[in-house]
Design a protein around this motif. Structure first.
Motif, PDB file in Angstrom:
ATOM      1  N   GLU A  89       0.797  -1.224   0.000  1.00  0.00           N
ATOM      2  CA  GLU A  89       0.000   0.000   0.000  1.00  0.00           C
ATOM      3  C   GLU A  89       0.834   1.280   0.000  1.00  0.00           C
ATOM      4  N   GLY A  90       2.146   1.170   0.036  1.00  0.00           N
ATOM      5  CA  GLY A  90       2.991   2.357   0.055  1.00  0.00           C
ATOM      6  C   GLY A  90       3.289   2.803   1.478  1.00  0.00           C
ATOM      7  N   LEU A  91       4.470   3.366   1.675  1.00  0.00           N
ATOM      8  CA  LEU A  91       4.876   3.769   3.012  1.00  0.00           C
ATOM      9  C   LEU A  91       4.017   4.906   3.545  1.00  0.00           C
ATOM     10  N   GLU A  92       3.489   5.736   2.652  1.00  0.00           N
ATOM     11  CA  GLU A  92       2.666   6.862   3.101  1.00  0.00           C
ATOM     12  C   GLU A  92       1.368   6.391   3.758  1.00  0.00           C
ATOM     13  N   ASN A  93       0.962   5.165   3.469  1.00  0.00           N
ATOM     14  CA  ASN A  93      -0.267   4.635   4.062  1.00  0.00           C
ATOM     15  C   ASN A  93      -0.006   3.750   5.280  1.00  0.00           C
ATOM     16  N   LEU A  94       1.240   3.679   5.695  1.00  0.00           N
ATOM     17  CA  LEU A  94       1.576   2.872   6.859  1.00  0.00           C
ATOM     18  C   LEU A  94       1.519   3.730   8.118  1.00  0.00           C
ATOM     19  N   HIS A  95       0.665   3.369   9.045  1.00  0.00           N
ATOM     20  CA  HIS A  95       0.649   4.036  10.336  1.00  0.00           C
ATOM     21  C   HIS A  95       0.414   2.983  11.406  1.00  0.00           C
ATOM     22  N   MET A  96       0.674   3.355  12.633  1.00  0.00           N
ATOM     23  CA  MET A  96       0.697   2.379  13.707  1.00  0.00           C
ATOM     24  C   MET A  96      -0.652   1.713  13.923  1.00  0.00           C
ATOM     25  N   ARG A  97      -1.737   2.444  13.751  1.00  0.00           N
ATOM     26  CA  ARG A  97      -3.057   1.861  13.978  1.00  0.00           C
ATOM     27  C   ARG A  97      -3.355   0.775  12.951  1.00  0.00           C
ATOM     28  N   ARG A  98      -3.053   1.058  11.692  1.00  0.00           N
ATOM     29  CA  ARG A  98      -3.315   0.052  10.664  1.00  0.00           C
ATOM     30  C   ARG A  98      -2.400  -1.152  10.854  1.00  0.00           C
ATOM     31  N   LEU A  99      -1.153  -0.906  11.208  1.00  0.00           N
ATOM     32  CA  LEU A  99      -0.225  -2.005  11.436  1.00  0.00           C
ATOM     33  C   LEU A  99      -0.701  -2.887  12.585  1.00  0.00           C
ATOM     34  N   ALA A 100      -1.205  -2.265  13.641  1.00  0.00           N
ATOM     35  CA  ALA A 100      -1.718  -3.035  14.776  1.00  0.00           C
ATOM     36  C   ALA A 100      -2.895  -3.900  14.341  1.00  0.00           C
ATOM     37  N   ALA A 101      -3.794  -3.344  13.517  1.00  0.00           N
ATOM     38  CA  ALA A 101      -4.932  -4.122  13.022  1.00  0.00           C
ATOM     39  C   ALA A 101      -4.456  -5.290  12.168  1.00  0.00           C
ATOM     40  N   TYR A 102      -3.442  -5.069  11.364  1.00  0.00           N
ATOM     41  CA  TYR A 102      -2.873  -6.124  10.520  1.00  0.00           C
ATOM     42  C   TYR A 102      -2.356  -7.281  11.367  1.00  0.00           C
ATOM     43  N   LEU A 103      -1.770  -6.925  12.517  1.00  0.00           N
ATOM     44  CA  LEU A 103      -1.196  -7.923  13.400  1.00  0.00           C
ATOM     45  C   LEU A 103      -2.204  -8.493  14.387  1.00  0.00           C
ATOM     46  N   GLY A 104      -3.414  -7.911  14.426  1.00  0.00           N
ATOM     47  CA  GLY A 104      -4.382  -8.327  15.409  1.00  0.00           C
ATOM     48  C   GLY A 104      -3.967  -7.951  16.811  1.00  0.00           C
ATOM     49  N   ALA A 105      -3.322  -6.785  16.945  1.00  0.00           N
ATOM     50  CA  ALA A 105      -2.786  -6.334  18.229  1.00  0.00           C
ATOM     51  C   ALA A 105      -3.369  -4.981  18.589  1.00  0.00           C
ATOM     52  N   GLY A 106      -3.150  -4.584  19.837  1.00  0.00           N
ATOM     53  CA  GLY A 106      -3.520  -3.241  20.246  1.00  0.00           C
ATOM     54  C   GLY A 106      -2.467  -2.248  19.803  1.00  0.00           C
ATOM     55  N   THR A 107      -2.893  -1.065  19.393  1.00  0.00           N
ATOM     56  CA  THR A 107      -1.949  -0.077  18.875  1.00  0.00           C
ATOM     57  C   THR A 107      -0.835   0.218  19.864  1.00  0.00           C
ATOM     58  N   MET A 108      -1.175   0.443  21.134  1.00  0.00           N
ATOM     59  CA  MET A 108      -0.164   0.816  22.112  1.00  0.00           C
ATOM     60  C   MET A 108       0.821  -0.320  22.374  1.00  0.00           C
ATOM     61  N   SER A 109       0.405  -1.570  22.105  1.00  0.00           N
ATOM     62  CA  SER A 109       1.326  -2.688  22.342  1.00  0.00           C
ATOM     63  C   SER A 109       2.526  -2.641  21.406  1.00  0.00           C
ATOM     64  N   LEU A 110       2.377  -1.982  20.237  1.00  0.00           N
ATOM     65  CA  LEU A 110       3.511  -1.877  19.310  1.00  0.00           C
ATOM     66  C   LEU A 110       4.646  -1.059  19.905  1.00  0.00           C
ATOM     67  N   TYR A 111       4.295  -0.088  20.752  1.00  0.00           N
ATOM     68  CA  TYR A 111       5.307   0.814  21.299  1.00  0.00           C
ATOM     69  C   TYR A 111       6.181   0.137  22.353  1.00  0.00           C
ATOM     70  N   ARG A 112       5.849  -1.096  22.734  1.00  0.00           N
ATOM     71  CA  ARG A 112       6.755  -1.862  23.580  1.00  0.00           C
ATOM     72  C   ARG A 112       7.988  -2.281  22.797  1.00  0.00           C
ATOM     73  N   HIS A 113       7.872  -2.315  21.463  1.00  0.00           N
ATOM     74  CA  HIS A 113       8.931  -2.855  20.613  1.00  0.00           C
ATOM     75  C   HIS A 113       9.582  -1.806  19.720  1.00  0.00           C
ATOM     76  N   VAL A 114       8.839  -0.795  19.312  1.00  0.00           N
ATOM     77  CA  VAL A 114       9.390   0.283  18.490  1.00  0.00           C
ATOM     78  C   VAL A 114       8.977   1.615  19.101  1.00  0.00           C
ATOM     79  N   GLY A 115       9.881   2.584  19.043  1.00  0.00           N
ATOM     80  CA  GLY A 115       9.613   3.866  19.679  1.00  0.00           C
ATOM     81  C   GLY A 115       8.643   4.746  18.925  1.00  0.00           C
TER      82      GLY A 115
END
Length: 296
Positions: A89-115
């Motif tokens: 989808e292009g890097l411009e369409n990548l954001h943490m909320r969509r990535l979390a949905a892709y992973l089936g995770a909570g958005t804030m849980s991503l910040y345990r691993h990336v700043g």
């Protein structure tokens, strides 16, 4: 205002009836479901993270399942999913909320691993550039070394178009360890030649700029296909040519060049190889001017 957990668009207010919606449409809900299904059941990756600048891998805390992290969330899995989304989808369409949905995770849980997103992009570049290990030994001779550099970059841009537009072009490129290793190996092409370091960089830039320039044609085509849903082949089948014959009526040189319409961008591999040969022939002539004794 609530936003869609997949695309990030605002969700229209339903007047407070029922449970708040997580997705703006059935399409986004279906995409999120397919993404979760595609990543379900993967083996857990090591719970470590290597800093973008290199150094020892650092441990990361296991995800908090109550936060929606899932049993297998890790930096490596997050980065792999981010690369897959950016490729799609292009890097411009990548954001943490969509990535979390892709992973089936909570958005804030991503910040345990990336700043944050900037660090995530650094890790994506680091991972993408490490897909093909550095050759050992490096190709012998200046021409073989520069050919390898060009073809390695060409393959990288074909696999991950986003990396060229958003991470590799410009004087303010964010360096990672794998990018630095790539640059060091590329400059080894000039080992044994009496060429000053600043001139080595200039000659390497010629090869890099040629590769990036022709890769931009491919990247632009990928972007247009994603935005319009029409592939290059479909466009050429429909249009025949992107130049109006009437426009060329009094332009004999262009008329001759476009006499047989063909999809130039569909021949990019051939154009790349032909152009690279000419670039390296020119660099060879410059090296002779520097008094270098060429063996290849």
């Amino acid at each position: 205002m609530a936003v869609c957990a997949w695309c990030g668009e605002a969700i229209a207010d339903d007047g407070g009836r029922g449970r708040p919606r997580d997705y703006c449409s059935r399409s986004c809900r279906a995409k999120a479901y397919r993404a979760r299904k595609a990543t379900a059941g993967r083996a857990p990756a090591p719970q470590t993270r290597r800093p973008p600048g290199g150094g020892r891998p650092v441990p990361v805390d296991p995800p908090d399942n109550a936060e929606g992290g899932g049993p297998h969330l890790s930096t490596e899995r997050i980065v792999a999913a981010a690369i897959a989304l950016a490729d799609d989808e292009g890097l411009e369409n990548l954001h943490m909320r969509r990535l979390a949905a892709y992973l089936g995770a909570g958005t804030m849980s991503l910040y345990r691993h990336v700043g944050g997103r900037d660090e995530l992009v650094d890790l994506m570049v680091e991972s993408a550039m490490g897909e093909e290990p550095q050759p050992d030994p490096v190709p012998a001779g200046w021409r073989a070394g520069l050919e390898y550099t060009a073809r390695r970059d060409w393959g990288l841009y074909r696999r991950h178009p986003w990396i060229l537009q958003h991470a590799m072009v410009g004087s303010r490129m964010r360096w990672t360890r794998n990018a630095a290793l790539d640059g060091e190996r590329a400059l080894a092409a000039f080992d044994g030649l009496a060429v000053p370091p600043e001139e080595q960089l200039r000659l390497l830039l010629i090869v890099v700029a040629f590769t990036q320039g022709i890769a931009l044609i491919h990247v632009n085509d990928v972007e247009l296909t994603r935005k319009t849903g029409v592939t290059a082949q479909q466009w050429w089948d429909r249009e025949g040519s992107h130049v109006n014959p009437e426009l060329l009526a009094d332009l004999p040189r262009l008329s001759s060049a476009f006499r047989k319409p063909r999809p130039f961008q569909l021949e990019l591999d051939r154009q790349f190889e032909a152009g690279l040969k000419g670039v390296l022939d020119g660099i060879g002539a410059l090296l002779v001017r520097y008094g270098a004794v060429l063996t290849s």
